[in-house]
Design a protein around this motif. Structure first.
Motif, PDB file in Angstrom:
ATOM      1  N   ASP A  66       0.842  -1.203   0.000  1.00 57.21           N
ATOM      2  CA  ASP A  66       0.000   0.000   0.000  1.00 57.21           C
ATOM      3  C   ASP A  66       0.873   1.248   0.000  1.00 57.21           C
ATOM      4  OD1 ASP A  66      -2.547  -1.102  -0.054  1.00 57.21           O
ATOM      5  OD2 ASP A  66      -2.641  -1.332   2.125  1.00 57.21           O
ATOM      6  N   ASN A 156      -4.402  -0.763  -7.977  1.00 55.91           N
ATOM      7  CA  ASN A 156      -3.135  -1.473  -8.170  1.00 55.91           C
ATOM      8  C   ASN A 156      -2.335  -0.877  -9.330  1.00 55.91           C
ATOM      9  OD1 ASN A 156      -3.352  -4.987  -7.216  1.00 55.91           O
ATOM     10  ND2 ASN A 156      -4.121  -3.183  -6.152  1.00 55.91           N
ATOM     11  N   ASN A 183      -0.305  -0.782  -4.355  1.00 58.64           N
ATOM     12  CA  ASN A 183      -1.721  -0.420  -4.312  1.00 58.64           C
ATOM     13  C   ASN A 183      -1.798   1.035  -3.859  1.00 58.64           C
ATOM     14  OD1 ASN A 183      -4.561  -0.827  -4.284  1.00 58.64           O
ATOM     15  ND2 ASN A 183      -4.511  -1.200  -2.065  1.00 58.64           N
ATOM     16  N   THR A 185      -3.464   4.297  -2.609  1.00 59.09           N
ATOM     17  CA  THR A 185      -4.654   4.641  -1.830  1.00 59.09           C
ATOM     18  C   THR A 185      -4.814   6.157  -1.795  1.00 59.09           C
ATOM     19  OG1 THR A 185      -3.422   4.723   0.245  1.00 59.09           O
ATOM     20  CG2 THR A 185      -4.359   2.599  -0.366  1.00 59.09           C
TER      21      THR A 185
END
Ligand SMILES: *[C@@H]1O[C@H](CO)[C@@H](O)[C@H](O)[C@H]1NC(C)=O
Ligand SMILES: [Cu+2]
Length: 229
Positions: A66, A156, A183, A185
């Motif tokens: 992340d 992603n 990923n 965010t």
């Protein structure tokens, strides 16, 4: 004499191969957790090889890291697999060339086998005393940081780190490529236009048609411009 020099040059060149390996998310060392570790530290042999996508025989990771949009990522290169030490140059010998980083939005970073890559960072040949991207990398223990654009869509992505050694002469670029699975965010709505690998570079590109030792050499960036966000 001449044969001896050629042999020496060949030995130096082998020991100076290299491979992108580790990823930092901000100040957190993720090592190879989210890396598609490649099978060896040899360069890719052709700009049209499928290896141009994510490197030589990469093994996809089971992990995706992340990363908050607008924050820093760092990719790290070393000459030998599993190496972190700064005692050897990250990409030594005469492996002069640019360092480039791309990102591509994908449905699943663990399985993606194609992508539309936009460029997020580049160190070509610059400075008051011209300096190659690979030299800057060596001065930073193999690390190159960049900011994940704040406005790109969440989801992603593959991060594609590349160094292109140009020492072998005109028409003989030697790319080193590794991908990282992330990923994003907290992003925005931007989906920057991208290019394909293989496909984005051709041997006829200006960067590859003249030896870097040629007095009339000038740096021309390969691929698209850096996406400014
Ligand atoms: C990506 O992050 C979002 C937001 O935190 C989360 O919902 C999603 O499951 C994550 N996807 C992956 C593949 O990690
Ligand atoms: Cu090499």
């Amino acid at each position: 004499m001449k044969t001896g020099l050629v042999l020496l040059a060949a030995v130096a060149s082998v020991s100076a191969h290299s491979t992108w390996q580790q990823l930092w998310v901000g100040s957190t060392d993720q090592a190879t957790k989210c890396s598609r570790v490649v099978k060896d530290n040899n360069p890719i042999t052709s700009l049209t090889s499928s290896d141009m996508f994510c490197g030589r025989g990469p093994a996809a990771s089971a992990n995706v890291c992340d990363v908050a949009a607008g924050t820093s990522l760092t990719v790290e290169m070393h000459a030998q697999p599993n190496e972190r030490s700064c005692s050897q140059p990250a990409i030594g010998g005469n492996h002069y060339g640019p360092v480039l980083i791309y990102m591509a939005k994908v449905a699943d970073a663990k399985t993606a086998n194609s992508g539309s890559f936009f460029k997020v960072a580049e160190d070509g040949y610059k400075g008051s005393t011209p300096t190659w991207g690979t030299e800057i990398l060596n001065a930073n223990c193999g690390k190159r940081s960049f900011t994940v654009p704040k406005n790109i869509a969440s989801g992603n992505y593959l991060v594609r780190a590349e160094a292109i050694a140009l020492h072998a002469g005109a028409g003989q670029p030697q790319p080193y490529v590794t991908c990282f699975q992330i990923n994003v965010t907290g992003g925005g709505s931007a989906n920057p236009a991208g290019v394909s690998f293989p496909g984005a570079y051709k041997l006829s590109d200006p960067l590859f048609t003249k030896a870097i030792y040629d007095s009339s050499f000038t740096y021309t960036s390969p691929g698209p411009a850096v996406y400014s966000g």
